[in-house]
Design a protein around this motif. Sequence first.
Motif, short mmCIF file in Angstrom:
data_model
loop_
_atom_site.label_atom_id
_atom_site.label_comp_id
_atom_site.label_asym_id
_atom_site.label_seq_id
_atom_site.Cartn_x
_atom_site.Cartn_y
_atom_site.Cartn_z
N ASN A 59 42.37 35.79 20.78
CA ASN A 59 40.99 35.76 20.30
C ASN A 59 40.39 34.37 20.50
O ASN A 59 40.32 33.58 19.57
N THR A 86 36.50 35.65 32.89
CA THR A 86 37.65 36.55 32.84
C THR A 86 38.87 35.92 33.50
O THR A 86 39.98 35.97 32.96
N GLU A 103 40.34 33.36 31.21
CA GLU A 103 41.07 34.00 30.12
C GLU A 103 42.42 34.55 30.60
O GLU A 103 43.42 34.44 29.89
N LYS A 105 44.03 38.68 25.68
CA LYS A 105 45.13 38.88 24.77
C LYS A 105 44.97 38.07 23.48
O LYS A 105 45.40 38.49 22.41
N TYR A 153 38.10 43.14 31.31
CA TYR A 153 39.37 42.58 30.88
C TYR A 153 39.32 42.28 29.39
O TYR A 153 38.37 41.68 28.91
N LYS A 154 40.32 42.73 28.68
CA LYS A 154 40.39 42.43 27.25
C LYS A 154 41.40 41.30 27.08
O LYS A 154 42.60 41.48 27.34
#
Length: 211
Positions: free
Chosen positions: A7, A189, A192, A5, A2-3
């Motif tokens: 930072n 994850t 996040e 959204k 998972y990236k």
Amino acid sequence: MYKAKFNYQQTSFLTSAPDINALPPDTGIEVAFAGRSNAGKSSALNTLTRQNSLARTSKTPGRTQLINTFRLADEKRLIDLPGYGFAKVPLAVKEKWQKSLGEYLMKRQSLKGLVVLMDIRHPLKDLDQQLIYWAVQSNLSVLLLLTKADKLSPGPRKKTLLEVREASLAFMGDVTVHTFSSLNKQGLTELEQVLDSWYSRDEEADAQHES
Ligand code: GTP
Ligand code: MG
């Protein structure tokens, strides 16, 4: 993978407030981490932000006495609230803090979500339930994070997760439950993903307006 959204690793310290009147201006989107002292709030913030000493952690419960505020991005803040329920804190101090915590949850306009951290071995104590109840009453989204998940083996961990999910239905609100470990990053994850959705909510509403 998972990236995220946002930072989270670019989070920086903003201010330490002795009480809710000293918080940064009440604009944008704020997410607060709350829980009993020693539940792992500061550790979770450090894990989320990939910084070892952004939020101070301690073996001595009740260490975080100030409301520490952090900047994630423009108009997006993370808040590390002082822990509650520590036996050695004088009653008058406890009552004062409970009162200002309630006030913060009910009055803070920018507060959109509350992460309630609970040691997976001792979930949903009276004060946790009170806090979740207040948060739901104030229309906040709530994430119950069962911390120190590394302390249980997979079977009991899953069992506790399912029990807390079941119990959380009684609050009749937007309440999500995940397990988490700052030690092995399990659940990072999921944390996040939940925060990403909370911090993006206004944008989604704006986008709908435009279309
Ligand atoms: P206060 O600020 O005093 O309210 O505590 P806190 O909720 O911020 O807890 P903190 O993050 O300081 O962690 C308390 C203790 O639990 C420390 O000794 C941490 O190392 C330990 N701890 C936190 N997270 C984990 C975890 O995921 N696994 C394990 N095994 N220990 C943890
Ligand atoms: Mg702390």
